[in-house]
Design an enzyme around this catalytic site. Structure first.
Site, mmCIF file in Angstrom:
data_model
loop_
_atom_site.group_PDB
_atom_site.id
_atom_site.type_symbol
_atom_site.label_atom_id
_atom_site.label_comp_id
_atom_site.label_asym_id
_atom_site.label_seq_id
_atom_site.Cartn_x
_atom_site.Cartn_y
_atom_site.Cartn_z
ATOM 1 N N HIS A 1 -46.832 11.512 -37.206
ATOM 2 C CA HIS A 1 -46.476 11.792 -38.600
ATOM 3 C C HIS A 1 -47.677 12.105 -39.502
ATOM 4 C CE1 HIS A 1 -43.960 11.499 -42.188
ATOM 5 N NE2 HIS A 1 -44.826 10.655 -42.728
ATOM 6 N N SER B 1 -44.354 14.271 -45.971
ATOM 7 C CA SER B 1 -43.497 13.097 -45.929
ATOM 8 C C SER B 1 -42.663 13.044 -47.221
ATOM 9 C CB SER B 1 -44.344 11.844 -45.718
ATOM 10 O OG SER B 1 -43.547 10.740 -45.359
ATOM 11 N N TRP B 2 -42.744 11.964 -48.010
ATOM 12 C CA TRP B 2 -42.061 11.959 -49.304
ATOM 13 C C TRP B 2 -42.514 13.142 -50.154
ATOM 14 C CZ3 TRP B 2 -38.340 10.791 -52.522
ATOM 15 C CH2 TRP B 2 -38.564 10.919 -53.893
ATOM 16 N N GLY C 1 -45.180 8.708 -49.776
ATOM 17 C CA GLY C 1 -44.744 7.391 -50.195
ATOM 18 C C GLY C 1 -43.222 7.359 -50.300
ATOM 19 N N ASP D 1 -43.184 12.498 -34.111
ATOM 20 C CA ASP D 1 -43.118 11.816 -35.408
ATOM 21 C C ASP D 1 -41.997 10.786 -35.348
ATOM 22 O OD1 ASP D 1 -42.781 11.062 -38.090
ATOM 23 O OD2 ASP D 1 -43.280 13.060 -38.844
#
Length: 323
Positions: free
Chosen positions: A293, A110-111, A43, A265
């Site tokens: 991704h 990711s985050w 996120g 990605d």
């Protein structure tokens, strides 16, 4: 090709009060005596789900998942109050102390890779190893690439839907324009913006179209938290100092890491993982062909399951056939 482990239910759930008004949802599954691993979701604002537990052998791992401030089952929903990277790092340490864990493995995508790096650099003595996917270093060029100009040239059709809530005169700074709507009092405009923001991410997350991923990102409840919290973080440069994560790599250079990144990605380009790997002598970089991704892509899922087995084998000193 490795696939996810079968679905399991948590053996413990916790509601952990942190700085008011936030209460975090935390659960534990797998083996209570196993190697502790923390699943750090993306996120920011994404939340965990039943899939989050399934990358790990439940006979070897004590699996901890939690929903970060303002998302998932944590409350209050979509709240931006007292919601910064420093707060989330503090929350992770609070969870570790609450669960009586000395050291753990961090598994973040990711985050989640950003937050895992930030936590590890703050508390290197509490980390055994890291498994990172879709590396995101939250630098200005990364935010500009995905939210202003760059990825827009690869997906011009999807980009038009992302632009739709923003009038032409405000498109020179799209993060600022979205922030205005996502934090405004017009609930219809807020939800329209949230769905457009989140759908842009969902539609570009996989190399091949994946309706399940898009539907997950389009869910109204999830989209509101993700869009509001992501935009809040990104307009504030993720509450990080310039190039902080690469600058502070010396603090965790001794820790082992496996980095998994899709060749194609578009959300977090491979350059991010490459630069991190170059700054981290004790890391291994797995570049996944035919993948973007998302952790839902078969090649990335395979590499993550294998990485978790590899780390367990090393830390528990298991024969290869048991890991």
């Amino acid at each position: 090709m490795q696939t996810l482990y079968p679905e399991i239910k948590p053996y413990a759930r916790h509601e952990l009060a942190v700085e008011a008004p936030h209460v975090l949802y935390v659960d534990e599954s797998g083996s209570p005596e196993g190697l502790p691993v923390l699943f750090v979701h993306g996120g920011p604002g994404g939340g965990c789900d039943a899939l989050s537990r399934r990358f790990f052998d439940p006979t070897l791992y004590r699996i901890v998942t939690f929903d970060q401030r303002g998302c998932g089952r944590s409350t209050p929903h979509a709240s931006l109050e007292h919601n910064t990277t420093a707060h989330l790092v503090s929350d992770i340490e609070r969870i570790r102390e609450h669960l009586g864990i000395d050291k753990w493995v961090l598994f973040g995508g990711s985050w989640g890779s950003t937050l895992s790096l930030a936590y590890a650099q703050a508390y290197p003595e509490r980390v055994h190893a890291l498994i990172l996917r879709g590396v995101f270093l939250c630098r200005p060029q990364e935010l500009s690439w995905f939210y202003q100009e760059g990825a827009s040239r690869i997906f011009p059709d999807y980009w038009q839907d992302y632009l739709a809530p923003i009038p032409p005169e405000e498109r020179g700074d799209l993060i600022k324009a979205y922030y205005k709507r996502l934090t405004g009092t017009d609930q219809i405009a807020q939800m329209h913006a949230a769905k457009a923001w989140s759908c842009w991410e969902g539609r570009t997350a996989t190399l091949r179209p994946n309706t399940q991923v898009v539907d997950r990102f389009s869910d109204t409840h999830r989209a509101l938290a993700m869009a509001r919290i992501e935009c809040h973080y990104f307009i504030n440069q993720a509450f990080l100092e310039p190039n902080q994560l690469l600058r502070d790599m010396h603090k965790i250079a001794h820790l082992p890491a496996i980095i998994v990144h899709g060749r194609y990605d578009v959300i977090c380009p491979l350059e991010n993982a490459w630069e991190l790997h170059e700054a981290w002598p004790n890391s291994e970089l797995k570049i996944i062909r035919e993948a973007g991704h998302s952790a839902a892509e078969p090649g990335i899922c395979d590499a993550l399951v294998r990485a978790a087995a590899d780390i367990a084998q090393r830390l528990l000193d298991l024969p290869p056939e048991e890991a």
